[in-house]
Design a protein around this motif. Sequence first.
Motif, PDB file in Angstrom:
ATOM      1  N   PRO A   1       0.897  -1.620   0.193  1.00  0.00           N
ATOM      2  CA  PRO A   1      -0.206   0.011   0.648  1.00  0.00           C
ATOM      3  C   PRO A   1       1.311   1.747   0.496  1.00  0.00           C
ATOM      4  O   PRO A   1       0.032   2.114  -0.102  1.00  0.00           O
ATOM      5  N   LEU A   2       2.246   1.061   0.329  1.00  0.00           N
ATOM      6  CA  LEU A   2       3.095   2.372   0.255  1.00  0.00           C
ATOM      7  C   LEU A   2       3.127   2.776  -1.341  1.00  0.00           C
ATOM      8  O   LEU A   2       3.379   3.920  -1.108  1.00  0.00           O
ATOM      9  N   LEU A   3       3.169   2.239  -1.985  1.00  0.00           N
ATOM     10  CA  LEU A   3       2.978   2.487  -2.850  1.00  0.00           C
ATOM     11  C   LEU A   3       1.968   3.311  -3.901  1.00  0.00           C
ATOM     12  O   LEU A   3       1.961   3.699  -5.259  1.00  0.00           O
ATOM     13  N   LEU A   4       0.797   3.206  -3.082  1.00  0.00           N
ATOM     14  CA  LEU A   4      -0.716   3.764  -3.636  1.00  0.00           C
ATOM     15  C   LEU A   4      -0.727   5.382  -2.801  1.00  0.00           C
ATOM     16  O   LEU A   4      -1.346   5.856  -3.200  1.00  0.00           O
ATOM     17  N   VAL A   5       0.105   5.054  -1.942  1.00  0.00           N
ATOM     18  CA  VAL A   5      -0.168   7.171  -1.436  1.00  0.00           C
ATOM     19  C   VAL A   5      -0.287   7.807  -3.057  1.00  0.00           C
ATOM     20  O   VAL A   5       0.756   7.943  -3.585  1.00  0.00           O
ATOM     21  N   GLY A   6      -1.457   8.865  -2.405  1.00  0.00           N
ATOM     22  CA  GLY A   6      -1.226  10.276  -3.297  1.00  0.00           C
ATOM     23  C   GLY A   6      -1.504  11.268  -2.153  1.00  0.00           C
ATOM     24  O   GLY A   6      -2.636  10.858  -1.594  1.00  0.00           O
ATOM     25  N   ASN A   7      -2.170  12.304  -3.483  1.00  0.00           N
ATOM     26  CA  ASN A   7      -2.420  13.479  -2.649  1.00  0.00           C
ATOM     27  C   ASN A   7      -3.667  14.058  -3.759  1.00  0.00           C
ATOM     28  O   ASN A   7      -4.711  15.109  -3.405  1.00  0.00           O
ATOM     29  N   GLY A   8      -3.881  12.854  -4.492  1.00  0.00           N
ATOM     30  CA  GLY A   8      -5.159  13.692  -5.630  1.00  0.00           C
ATOM     31  C   GLY A   8      -6.557  13.141  -4.987  1.00  0.00           C
ATOM     32  O   GLY A   8      -6.395  12.480  -4.309  1.00  0.00           O
ATOM     33  N   ALA A   9      -7.289  12.852  -6.054  1.00  0.00           N
ATOM     34  CA  ALA A   9      -8.906  12.880  -5.331  1.00  0.00           C
ATOM     35  C   ALA A   9      -9.130  11.713  -4.898  1.00  0.00           C
ATOM     36  O   ALA A   9      -9.954  11.152  -4.265  1.00  0.00           O
ATOM     37  N   TYR A  10      -8.658  10.706  -6.049  1.00  0.00           N
ATOM     38  CA  TYR A  10      -8.834   9.790  -6.108  1.00  0.00           C
ATOM     39  C   TYR A  10      -7.505   8.725  -5.866  1.00  0.00           C
ATOM     40  O   TYR A  10      -6.467   9.273  -5.448  1.00  0.00           O
ATOM     41  N   GLN A  11      -8.185   7.282  -5.386  1.00  0.00           N
ATOM     42  CA  GLN A  11      -6.653   6.541  -5.544  1.00  0.00           C
ATOM     43  C   GLN A  11      -6.596   4.872  -5.914  1.00  0.00           C
ATOM     44  O   GLN A  11      -7.785   4.933  -6.554  1.00  0.00           O
ATOM     45  N   VAL A  12      -5.387   4.009  -6.785  1.00  0.00           N
ATOM     46  CA  VAL A  12      -5.990   3.456  -7.126  1.00  0.00           C
ATOM     47  C   VAL A  12      -5.883   2.459  -5.914  1.00  0.00           C
ATOM     48  O   VAL A  12      -6.020   1.930  -5.229  1.00  0.00           O
ATOM     49  N   ASP A  13      -7.123   1.638  -6.843  1.00  0.00           N
ATOM     50  CA  ASP A  13      -8.198   0.358  -6.099  1.00  0.00           C
ATOM     51  C   ASP A  13      -7.114  -0.910  -5.832  1.00  0.00           C
ATOM     52  O   ASP A  13      -7.243  -2.020  -5.152  1.00  0.00           O
ATOM     53  N   SER A  14      -7.646  -0.830  -7.628  1.00  0.00           N
ATOM     54  CA  SER A  14      -7.181  -2.154  -8.212  1.00  0.00           C
ATOM     55  C   SER A  14      -7.089  -2.115  -9.699  1.00  0.00           C
ATOM     56  O   SER A  14      -7.295  -0.776 -10.619  1.00  0.00           O
ATOM     57  N   ALA A  15      -5.874  -2.326 -10.356  1.00  0.00           N
ATOM     58  CA  ALA A  15      -5.837  -3.216 -12.003  1.00  0.00           C
ATOM     59  C   ALA A  15      -5.989  -4.472 -12.269  1.00  0.00           C
ATOM     60  O   ALA A  15      -4.636  -4.946 -11.878  1.00  0.00           O
ATOM     61  N   VAL A  16      -6.249  -4.893 -13.011  1.00  0.00           N
ATOM     62  CA  VAL A  16      -5.832  -5.952 -13.568  1.00  0.00           C
ATOM     63  C   VAL A  16      -5.118  -6.469 -14.931  1.00  0.00           C
ATOM     64  O   VAL A  16      -5.052  -4.996 -16.182  1.00  0.00           O
ATOM     65  N   LYS A  17      -4.553  -6.653 -14.706  1.00  0.00           N
ATOM     66  CA  LYS A  17      -3.307  -6.773 -16.343  1.00  0.00           C
ATOM     67  C   LYS A  17      -4.187  -6.183 -17.358  1.00  0.00           C
ATOM     68  O   LYS A  17      -4.656  -7.607 -18.029  1.00  0.00           O
ATOM     69  N   ASP A  18      -4.184  -5.518 -18.218  1.00  0.00           N
ATOM     70  CA  ASP A  18      -4.516  -5.600 -19.955  1.00  0.00           C
ATOM     71  C   ASP A  18      -5.728  -5.559 -19.569  1.00  0.00           C
ATOM     72  O   ASP A  18      -6.572  -5.281 -20.821  1.00  0.00           O
ATOM     73  N   GLN A  19      -6.591  -5.111 -18.486  1.00  0.00           N
ATOM     74  CA  GLN A  19      -7.812  -4.908 -18.511  1.00  0.00           C
ATOM     75  C   GLN A  19      -8.300  -3.834 -18.016  1.00  0.00           C
ATOM     76  O   GLN A  19      -9.733  -2.724 -18.635  1.00  0.00           O
ATOM     77  N   ARG A  20      -8.329  -3.407 -16.434  1.00  0.00           N
ATOM     78  CA  ARG A  20      -9.152  -1.895 -16.499  1.00  0.00           C
ATOM     79  C   ARG A  20      -7.917  -1.839 -15.009  1.00  0.00           C
ATOM     80  O   ARG A  20      -7.588  -2.572 -14.453  1.00  0.00           O
ATOM     81  N   VAL A  21      -8.447  -0.421 -14.476  1.00  0.00           N
ATOM     82  CA  VAL A  21      -8.184   0.874 -13.171  1.00  0.00           C
ATOM     83  C   VAL A  21      -8.538   0.916 -12.155  1.00  0.00           C
ATOM     84  O   VAL A  21     -10.191   1.357 -13.556  1.00  0.00           O
ATOM     85  N   THR A  22      -9.098   0.586 -11.326  1.00  0.00           N
ATOM     86  CA  THR A  22     -10.350   0.950 -10.340  1.00  0.00           C
ATOM     87  C   THR A  22      -9.550   1.941  -9.477  1.00  0.00           C
ATOM     88  O   THR A  22      -8.595   1.225  -9.077  1.00  0.00           O
TER      89      THR A  22
END
Length: 637
Positions: free
Chosen positions: A272-293
């Motif tokens: 989870p340290l790789l997902l820290v940001g200050n934007g309105a959204y956070q990456v919750d999940s990503a399926v390879k070559d399919q989608r990022v939520t």
Amino acid sequence: MWEWSTFPQTVPRNQGEIMTKSRVLRGAIAALAATGLVTGAIMAPAKAATRTTVVIVESNAFTSLNPSQADSNLVINSDIAYLTSMGFNYYNDKFQLVRNTKFGTYKIVSQSPFKVEWHINPGRVWSDGTPITAHDLLINQMTASSAYSKAAGLGDPANTDVTPAFNSLGYTGLYDTQVTNVSITPDRLGVVITYKSVNPDYELIGPSVFPVHTLVALAAGEKKLGTPSHNVALKNKFLTAYTTKDTATLKKYGKIWSESYLMTSVDAKTNPLLLVGNGAYQVDSAVKDQRVTLVLNPRYNSGEPTSGITKIVMNTITDGPAGIQALANGEVDVWAGQATADGKAALSKIAGVTVKGYATLSYEHTDVRMGDGPGEKDNYTGIFAPGTTAASQAKAKDLRTAYFLAFPREEIVEKVWKPIGEASAPWDSLNYPPSSPNYAKIIAANGTAMYREGTQASRTADALALVKKYYPTTSAANPTVKLKILWGQPSNTRRISEAAIIKAGLAKAGFDADLTPTTNWSAFISQNKWDAMFGGYGISAVLQKGLTDTWQSGIGQDMGYSNDKVDAAVLALSGAKLSDEKVYANYLTVEKEVYGDAATMNITMWPGVSAAVNTLQNFKPSPLTPEVLWNFWEWKF
């Protein structure tokens, strides 16, 4: 319905139509973003979801959470970064640079020497609750300052044979050439940056914002989010390493920054340290070559409040018409791609959807390899390699010239681009768009006349004559001079059409071109195995230096080009504000040298096409990258 905006005659800079190397690769995402759902990636239809979710078609696959890393400069990566991070300013759809006063402020505090104070508003926090402080404004010193990198023992970015500890795209840019000192303010919420001179683009030469405590935690092997007090202690460790130029420690941070954010999937196992940001959204999940939520960041306070969208899904669809069909089916809400003529027609027939046509600052081009790519361990030995003798250099230039003379640009524009945007035309400047008052003047003087004179048939005949000087047995009927051209994606309908036209056109000049498509092709541009490439760039900022530093020597020069006169002109454009006449003179110097060296050919500027369901409010794409996403916080149903 169709809504068209016009390309501006001028944009709000002193020279009007200036663009910049602050660009992201569009060729890699130029697969018709009107593309189909990947097998196994079918989602709940957008129309059946609550009206707090927006599903967007993406034509390329996510590869990194760090688009500033040298191999990660893709639009989809930059789009995700735009949603998950906030800084001091952004561009709107009118080419205006808007200050993000929700995050912080900046002001000139000295004219001589020229100093600007960049200050974070108190109480701004990262998504893990850690305060955002001056420590988080220092990352550019490692990722964009060659002077600091060398002084700290992190490597010389100018040495293209050895990759620096922070494998960044930032070196040789304005920050690198203009910033001479960075100091922290007494309250530790800001920095004062000293510049070489008063710079007209200083607002775009500010600090990037990065959660440095996560670098320290990741380097220490931590695998969970820490408390704010623990993270503040980590920030101070970072500051100590930074101020003392602790080479060993900083190299550990550089390895994390350069490698750990490269990923194609995100799940419960992702640190989870790789997902820290200050934007309105956070990456919750990503399926390879399919989608990022992405989901709302509950601690977000670094920018404008969102208007009701709690989830954004970037749905990768890589098959031509299927993306448009997904929009028609209500499975997606936003289609933001590069249409074909058939795609444009299909979009216009979808009920309940608004299709927007607009001029963009993205453009199609082809470059040839002039030398070794940065960081490559082998040497370029292809047909365009200049060698070390006058004879070998003359041969390489003749063959490069032949390549561009034979390149079927007009046919590409007529068959591929004009059906999408009627105003599409060959583009013969490296800096001024066709709408500029200076365009006719510069193309008459920059050396591109040879690519307009006569017919394509006569130019190709001249090209074949040049090739036969060195390969007398080659012919249009039996082309034997092999060259390898990089492009992608394999499923990109429009690029497939271009590749076929290019292969046939070059064959008439005796070239046997290998145009096998390459997935995620932009990661391979610096490799010496290819003789040429064709693709696109998207422009994200408007600067005095225009696009001239695309041709600056150094780590960012993927095709191995180097020219002292070009470097001098770029340096002049990167400093103090120049008169219109001096800007033009420097642009002309760059263009005469680059075209004179037979290094590149621009094909055309892209007509923009995007579409969204009518119920999505405030959808108004910008000509600048990130185009459709620039005002995501205003979106609502």
